[in-house]
Design a protein around this motif. Structure first.
Motif, PDB file in Angstrom:
ATOM      1  N   ASP A 101       0.866  -1.165   0.000  1.00 62.31           N
ATOM      2  CA  ASP A 101       0.000   0.000   0.000  1.00 62.31           C
ATOM      3  C   ASP A 101       0.907   1.221   0.000  1.00 62.31           C
ATOM      4  OD1 ASP A 101       0.930   0.288   2.616  1.00 62.31           O
ATOM      5  OD2 ASP A 101      -0.935  -0.367   3.538  1.00 62.31           O
ATOM      6  N   SER A 102       0.355   2.396   0.091  1.00 65.34           N
ATOM      7  CA  SER A 102       1.187   3.598  -0.010  1.00 65.34           C
ATOM      8  C   SER A 102       2.209   3.676   1.127  1.00 65.34           C
ATOM      9  CB  SER A 102       0.318   4.853  -0.059  1.00 65.34           C
ATOM     10  OG  SER A 102      -0.468   4.958   1.110  1.00 65.34           O
ATOM     11  N   PHE A 103       1.819   3.259   2.344  1.00 64.46           N
ATOM     12  CA  PHE A 103       2.763   3.271   3.462  1.00 64.46           C
ATOM     13  C   PHE A 103       3.910   2.300   3.222  1.00 64.46           C
ATOM     14  CE2 PHE A 103       4.277   1.319   7.392  1.00 64.46           C
ATOM     15  CZ  PHE A 103       4.838   2.432   8.005  1.00 64.46           C
ATOM     16  N   GLN A 104       3.570   1.077   2.812  1.00 67.96           N
ATOM     17  CA  GLN A 104       4.581   0.051   2.569  1.00 67.96           C
ATOM     18  C   GLN A 104       5.505   0.455   1.427  1.00 67.96           C
ATOM     19  OE1 GLN A 104       5.091  -2.584   4.418  1.00 67.96           O
ATOM     20  NE2 GLN A 104       3.255  -2.487   5.670  1.00 67.96           N
ATOM     21  N   GLU A 105       4.939   1.083   0.403  1.00 70.09           N
ATOM     22  CA  GLU A 105       5.745   1.537  -0.727  1.00 70.09           C
ATOM     23  C   GLU A 105       6.735   2.618  -0.286  1.00 70.09           C
ATOM     24  OE1 GLU A 105       5.135   3.349  -5.213  1.00 70.09           O
ATOM     25  OE2 GLU A 105       3.391   2.632  -4.093  1.00 70.09           O
ATOM     26  N   GLN A 106       6.286   3.557   0.549  1.00 70.70           N
ATOM     27  CA  GLN A 106       7.178   4.598   1.061  1.00 70.70           C
ATOM     28  C   GLN A 106       8.246   3.998   1.971  1.00 70.70           C
ATOM     29  OE1 GLN A 106       7.183   7.809   0.019  1.00 70.70           O
ATOM     30  NE2 GLN A 106       9.089   7.948   1.157  1.00 70.70           N
ATOM     31  N   PHE A 107       7.831   3.032   2.786  1.00 73.23           N
ATOM     32  CA  PHE A 107       8.790   2.337   3.644  1.00 73.23           C
ATOM     33  C   PHE A 107       9.874   1.681   2.792  1.00 73.23           C
ATOM     34  CE2 PHE A 107      10.286  -1.697   5.366  1.00 73.23           C
ATOM     35  CZ  PHE A 107      10.868  -1.275   6.535  1.00 73.23           C
ATOM     36  N   TYR A 108       9.470   0.961   1.745  1.00 69.12           N
ATOM     37  CA  TYR A 108      10.430   0.287   0.867  1.00 69.12           C
ATOM     38  C   TYR A 108      11.399   1.299   0.240  1.00 69.12           C
ATOM     39  CZ  TYR A 108      12.552  -1.953  -3.110  1.00 69.12           C
ATOM     40  OH  TYR A 108      13.476  -2.398  -4.021  1.00 69.12           O
ATOM     41  N   ARG A 109      10.890   2.403  -0.263  1.00 70.16           N
ATOM     42  CA  ARG A 109      11.758   3.419  -0.897  1.00 70.16           C
ATOM     43  C   ARG A 109      12.789   3.969   0.100  1.00 70.16           C
ATOM     44  NH1 ARG A 109       7.022   6.398  -4.015  1.00 70.16           N
ATOM     45  NH2 ARG A 109       6.965   5.094  -5.871  1.00 70.16           N
TER      46      ARG A 109
END
Length: 136
Positions: A101-109
């Protein structure tokens, strides 16, 4: 001619390096700059203690780390030798995520950026939505 000892001592000026890190990086720099190459003997622990003024445990810990990285090998009763000229190693990290999700995607980046370019990340996704399949 520059010696291994000088390569290690050059790193005294780097305030963020501990003596252990200074020792390990100094040996790696000496290999990278062809001061010493594969198959050649490295200084004994006692010689390093005398030349650098480091504690025995610091030198032994440094050699253990270099051995675990596959850069140095220990030969029984003969000493330490350069085992590998290739000091560039890629760290491999496995990242387990439940969903994207958007949180997980930001975390990954952010995670990716902090690790740097010499790190390989394998991302795995699980189908479970919570750690417990039944009510906990």
């Amino acid at each position: 001619m520059i010696t291994i000892f000088e390569k290690i001592q050059e790193l005294e000026e780097v305030p963020s390096y501990s003596k252990h890190e200074q020792f390990v990086q100094g040996i790696i720099n000496a290999i990278d700059e062809r001061i010493i190459s594969k198959g050649e003997a490295l200084p004994s622990i006692n010689v390093l203690i005398k030349e650098l003024g480091f504690a025995r445990e610091t030198v032994m810990k440094g050699y253990r780390e270099l051995i675990s990285r596959g850069i140095v090998e220990s030969k029984n009763r003969l000493g330490y030798f350069v085992a590998n000229d290739d000091t560039e190693q890629t760290l491999k990290v496995a990242l387990l995520m439940y969903l994207i999700d958007s949180f997980q995607e930001q975390f990954y980046r952010n995670f990716r950026n902090e690790l740097g370019p010499n790190v390989h990340i394998d991302v795995f996704f699980t189908m479970a939505t919570s750690p417990c399949s039944k009510p906990c």
